[in-house]
Scaffold this active site. Sequence first.
Site, PDB file in Angstrom:
ATOM      1  N   HIS A  18       0.820  -1.169  -0.136  1.00 16.97           N
ATOM      2  CA  HIS A  18       0.015   0.080  -0.018  1.00 16.97           C
ATOM      3  C   HIS A  18       0.816   1.349  -0.059  1.00 16.97           C
ATOM      4  O   HIS A  18       0.558   2.156  -0.702  1.00 16.97           O
ATOM      5  CB  HIS A  18      -0.975   0.006   1.300  1.00 16.97           C
ATOM      6  CG  HIS A  18      -1.929  -0.948   1.317  1.00 16.97           C
ATOM      7  ND1 HIS A  18      -2.232  -1.670   2.541  1.00 16.97           N
ATOM      8  CD2 HIS A  18      -2.880  -1.493   0.437  1.00 16.97           C
ATOM      9  CE1 HIS A  18      -3.133  -2.425   2.380  1.00 16.97           C
ATOM     10  NE2 HIS A  18      -3.713  -2.385   1.427  1.00 16.97           N
ATOM     11  N   LYS A  42     -17.133  -5.701   8.703  1.00 16.95           N
ATOM     12  CA  LYS A  42     -16.137  -6.539   8.932  1.00 16.95           C
ATOM     13  C   LYS A  42     -15.596  -6.351  10.311  1.00 16.95           C
ATOM     14  O   LYS A  42     -16.171  -5.023  11.076  1.00 16.95           O
ATOM     15  CB  LYS A  42     -14.861  -5.910   8.312  1.00 16.95           C
ATOM     16  CG  LYS A  42     -14.951  -6.837   6.702  1.00 16.95           C
ATOM     17  CD  LYS A  42     -13.783  -6.691   5.836  1.00 16.95           C
ATOM     18  CE  LYS A  42     -13.875  -6.932   4.484  1.00 16.95           C
ATOM     19  NZ  LYS A  42     -12.480  -6.445   3.741  1.00 16.95           N
ATOM     20  N   ARG A  92      -1.171  -6.143  -7.646  1.00 18.75           N
ATOM     21  CA  ARG A  92       0.277  -6.755  -7.338  1.00 18.75           C
ATOM     22  C   ARG A  92       0.369  -7.980  -8.222  1.00 18.75           C
ATOM     23  O   ARG A  92       1.329  -7.973  -8.887  1.00 18.75           O
ATOM     24  CB  ARG A  92      -0.025  -7.429  -5.939  1.00 18.75           C
ATOM     25  CG  ARG A  92      -0.144  -6.577  -4.969  1.00 18.75           C
ATOM     26  CD  ARG A  92      -0.462  -7.248  -3.578  1.00 18.75           C
ATOM     27  NE  ARG A  92      -1.957  -7.597  -3.606  1.00 18.75           N
ATOM     28  CZ  ARG A  92      -2.612  -8.102  -2.887  1.00 18.75           C
ATOM     29  NH1 ARG A  92      -2.150  -8.325  -1.416  1.00 18.75           N
ATOM     30  NH2 ARG A  92      -3.835  -8.448  -2.853  1.00 18.75           N
ATOM     31  N   SER A 130      -2.443  -7.690   3.789  1.00 18.86           N
ATOM     32  CA  SER A 130      -2.608  -7.355   5.119  1.00 18.86           C
ATOM     33  C   SER A 130      -3.242  -8.580   5.789  1.00 18.86           C
ATOM     34  O   SER A 130      -2.652  -8.795   6.988  1.00 18.86           O
ATOM     35  CB  SER A 130      -4.099  -6.360   5.319  1.00 18.86           C
ATOM     36  OG  SER A 130      -3.758  -5.250   4.673  1.00 18.86           O
TER      37      SER A 130
HETATM   38  O1  PNS Z   1      -8.609  -2.791   0.658  1.00 20.01           O
HETATM   39  P1  PNS Z   1      -9.680  -3.403   0.083  1.00 20.01           P
HETATM   40  O2  PNS Z   1     -10.372  -4.324   1.321  1.00 20.01           O
HETATM   41  O3  PNS Z   1      -9.405  -4.085  -1.100  1.00 20.01           O
HETATM   42  O4  PNS Z   1     -10.716  -2.065  -0.297  1.00 20.01           O
HETATM   43  C1  PNS Z   1     -11.860  -2.309  -0.952  1.00 20.01           C
HETATM   44  C2  PNS Z   1     -12.641  -1.046  -1.047  1.00 20.01           C
HETATM   45  C3  PNS Z   1     -12.852  -0.458   0.151  1.00 20.01           C
HETATM   46  C4  PNS Z   1     -11.996  -0.183  -2.299  1.00 20.01           C
HETATM   47  C5  PNS Z   1     -14.113  -1.317  -1.776  1.00 20.01           C
HETATM   48  O5  PNS Z   1     -14.638  -2.258  -0.758  1.00 20.01           O
HETATM   49  C6  PNS Z   1     -15.140  -0.084  -1.711  1.00 20.01           C
HETATM   50  O6  PNS Z   1     -14.851   0.732  -2.388  1.00 20.01           O
HETATM   51  N1  PNS Z   1     -15.858  -0.234  -0.531  1.00 20.01           N
HETATM   52  C7  PNS Z   1     -16.934   1.081  -0.558  1.00 20.01           C
HETATM   53  C8  PNS Z   1     -18.078   0.443  -1.104  1.00 20.01           C
HETATM   54  C9  PNS Z   1     -18.524   0.858  -2.453  1.00 20.01           C
HETATM   55  O7  PNS Z   1     -18.098   2.126  -2.929  1.00 20.01           O
HETATM   56  N2  PNS Z   1     -18.687  -0.211  -3.082  1.00 20.01           N
HETATM   57  C10 PNS Z   1     -19.172  -0.076  -4.673  1.00 20.01           C
HETATM   58  C11 PNS Z   1     -17.853   0.004  -5.546  1.00 20.01           C
HETATM   59  S1  PNS Z   1     -17.154  -1.437  -5.404  1.00 20.01           S
END
Ligand code: PNS
Length: 165
Positions: A18, A42, A92, A130
């Site tokens: 990150h 979560k 990645r 993570s």
């Molecule tokens: O670090 P991560 O868990 O891969 O991040 C995922 C994240 C936070 C980018 C994704 O879950 C997200 O955008 N969540 C917010 C809800 C949302 O906007 N959902 C619709 C688009 S995917």
Amino acid sequence: MTRVAVFPGSFDPMTNAHLDVARRASGLFDRLVIGVLNNPKKAPLFSIDERVELIGRSVADLGDHVSVDAFDGLTVNFARSHGAGFIVRGLRAVSDFEAELQMALTNRKLAPEIDTTFLMTALEYGYVSSSLTKEVARFGGDIAPMVPGPVAAALVERLGQDARV
Ligand code: PNS
């Protein structure tokens, strides 16, 4: 024109993968807001405030144009609230691509004015996640190459004496 990007994620906790993406993005955009999702579904190891604080300490040397903020709900709404025209995500390996494509296309449908940009993580961090970092720390493995210093210290404190850095 001021180019503003958000870099959203769970960051539980921030890893060197990150941080590498944040560093690359900080060189590309006039402002970069790292967005930490507060996901009530979560059960994170670190609270939202702890994650924001750990990221803040980890990115301190990237410059004043980089900030950290928590958010709820949709990433595109978070991006709009910061006047961002871009979402940054790291890739990645090929295995990341499918889910990222789906997210990027969903976000484009929701907010056509916002583009998702992908940055390739440095090869040396291609294996870092993570969840695996937490597992390694839990069983006393060396996490120093995987996470920024402040995160390594917090993992040791949270997961006990067994987690050696
Ligand atoms: O670090 P991560 O868990 O891969 O991040 C995922 C994240 C936070 C980018 C994704 O879950 C997200 O955008 N969540 C917010 C809800 C949302 O906007 N959902 C619709 C688009 S995917």
